[in-house]
Design an enzyme around this catalytic site. Sequence first.
Site, PDB file in Angstrom:
ATOM      1  N   LYS A 231       0.776  -1.018  -0.077  1.00 50.85           N
ATOM      2  CA  LYS A 231       0.001  -0.150   0.021  1.00 50.85           C
ATOM      3  C   LYS A 231       0.676   1.356   0.097  1.00 50.85           C
ATOM      4  O   LYS A 231       0.336   2.434  -0.331  1.00 50.85           O
ATOM      5  CB  LYS A 231      -0.805  -0.074   1.237  1.00 50.85           C
ATOM      6  CG  LYS A 231      -0.156   0.397   2.401  1.00 50.85           C
ATOM      7  CD  LYS A 231      -1.181   0.359   3.614  1.00 50.85           C
ATOM      8  CE  LYS A 231      -0.439   0.709   4.847  1.00 50.85           C
ATOM      9  NZ  LYS A 231      -1.500   1.144   6.038  1.00 50.85           N
TER      10      LYS A 231
ATOM     11  N   SER B 264     -10.039  -1.906  -1.734  1.00 52.93           N
ATOM     12  CA  SER B 264      -9.208  -0.935  -2.837  1.00 52.93           C
ATOM     13  C   SER B 264      -9.098   0.501  -2.087  1.00 52.93           C
ATOM     14  O   SER B 264      -9.010   0.543  -0.915  1.00 52.93           O
ATOM     15  CB  SER B 264     -10.261  -0.843  -4.230  1.00 52.93           C
ATOM     16  OG  SER B 264      -9.441  -0.085  -5.157  1.00 52.93           O
TER      17      SER B 264
ATOM     18  N   LYS C 261      -7.254   5.779  -4.253  1.00 56.56           N
ATOM     19  CA  LYS C 261      -5.984   6.333  -5.210  1.00 56.56           C
ATOM     20  C   LYS C 261      -6.340   5.538  -6.844  1.00 56.56           C
ATOM     21  O   LYS C 261      -5.697   5.827  -7.575  1.00 56.56           O
ATOM     22  CB  LYS C 261      -4.807   5.970  -4.834  1.00 56.56           C
ATOM     23  CG  LYS C 261      -4.293   6.894  -3.468  1.00 56.56           C
ATOM     24  CD  LYS C 261      -2.938   6.346  -2.923  1.00 56.56           C
ATOM     25  CE  LYS C 261      -2.598   7.548  -1.944  1.00 56.56           C
ATOM     26  NZ  LYS C 261      -3.566   7.819  -0.663  1.00 56.56           N
TER      27      LYS C 261
ATOM     28  N   LYS D 189      -4.296  -1.145  -7.723  1.00 58.61           N
ATOM     29  CA  LYS D 189      -5.480  -1.208  -7.010  1.00 58.61           C
ATOM     30  C   LYS D 189      -6.570  -1.156  -7.970  1.00 58.61           C
ATOM     31  O   LYS D 189      -7.679  -1.901  -7.922  1.00 58.61           O
ATOM     32  CB  LYS D 189      -5.665  -0.233  -5.888  1.00 58.61           C
ATOM     33  CG  LYS D 189      -4.893  -0.566  -4.803  1.00 58.61           C
ATOM     34  CD  LYS D 189      -5.472  -1.642  -3.973  1.00 58.61           C
ATOM     35  CE  LYS D 189      -4.899  -1.649  -2.505  1.00 58.61           C
ATOM     36  NZ  LYS D 189      -5.630  -2.704  -1.985  1.00 58.61           N
TER      37      LYS D 189
ATOM     38  N   SER E 222      -3.736   4.640  10.707  1.00 59.04           N
ATOM     39  CA  SER E 222      -3.189   3.326   9.998  1.00 59.04           C
ATOM     40  C   SER E 222      -1.486   3.483   9.748  1.00 59.04           C
ATOM     41  O   SER E 222      -1.182   4.624   9.867  1.00 59.04           O
ATOM     42  CB  SER E 222      -3.854   2.972   8.954  1.00 59.04           C
ATOM     43  OG  SER E 222      -3.433   3.840   7.730  1.00 59.04           O
TER      44      SER E 222
ATOM     45  N   THR F 126       3.381  19.126   2.295  1.00 53.97           N
ATOM     46  CA  THR F 126       3.726  19.046   0.919  1.00 53.97           C
ATOM     47  C   THR F 126       3.238  20.374   0.039  1.00 53.97           C
ATOM     48  O   THR F 126       3.877  21.045  -0.719  1.00 53.97           O
ATOM     49  CB  THR F 126       3.416  17.866   0.119  1.00 53.97           C
ATOM     50  OG1 THR F 126       2.030  17.527   0.194  1.00 53.97           O
ATOM     51  CG2 THR F 126       4.273  16.577   0.485  1.00 53.97           C
TER      52      THR F 126
END
Length: 362
Positions: free
Chosen positions: A87, A126, A129, A141, A173, A194
Amino acid sequence: MKNKSILVTGACGTVGSELVKALLQNKKYQPSSVIGIDNNESELFFIDQLYLDDSRASFHLADIRDRDALAQLMQDIDIVFHAAALKHVILCERSPHEAVQTNILGCENIVFAAEANNVEKVIFTSSDKAVNPTNVMGTSKLMGERLMTAANGSSKKSNTIYASTRFGNVLGSNGSVIPIFKQQIKNGGPITLTDPEMTRFVMTVEESVRLVIDSAQQAQGGEVFITKMPVLRISDLAKVMINLLAEHYEHKANDIEINIIGSKPGEKLYEELMSDEETRRAVELEQYFSVLPAFRGFHKDVQYNYDDIVNEVVDDPYVSSEAKMMTQDDIKNFLLSNNLLDIQEDQFGERYWPGDKEEKNS
């Protein structure tokens, strides 16, 4: 789920382990057995110890790349929750062949084993993304979703129902932004962003598990279920976490800086729940959207009769940059009510993208 025999792949991961927990501990499900598989030996040992006194639980060392192992483990299984995957965007970008082996060919192996054993239902987890993907992980995915949908309509003999669930970002997570921000705040900053306008759909791991299990109950075959999720700016999340945690780590909130480091190649400023094309074949349910297959199958005529249809026409692809944003108070309440700040902080408190390390060392 009652009296069903259930197999969970990726049983040691964030979603997989929470699935195992819900199935075994929530009295409304009452499965006859839960088999968890994973290729992480150490974590598998610990989860096995956790459920040592539950005779319904058993855990096995296996890799979804091994078709024969899957076929053997799926004997007498009624429902499969397929949560095993690579992932991390960074690592999949660096090793795309590995992502193909696990996220695409692994799905193909799941389909093969399920069909060989005439499993009742297979639910694939899924990611958002997968919508208009810009990286290897998202693309793999998307291919997993396509394999599940194709499997549902292509078999002449099997009655197995295949469906997918599409997640937003599961807050808290492993490798997610909350433990990283938490470690950066503990270090006294700075927090690295970012882009201040970056937005994401978010959900808790408990919500993701509810989506998976509800999907198994509602699936008619070949659909992609998408839960309705709140949206936040990552910059707002950072500010809220600073205000909530700085004093706990003996820092002043005003002293912790937020550094804008710029978005990376392949990184989206926003996420999409559906593509424009998918909206034309989606229906809205009370808590979800269901994207119906573009190709309804060559050997099955599936009637998608849900009990809770709200709207049979969906014209909004639900892009995170255009959705109503959670306020900072909303984010604060969301974090506290879901106990998301009690998770262990990230060991390093830093994220990087393919090329960053090479640039740094050049």
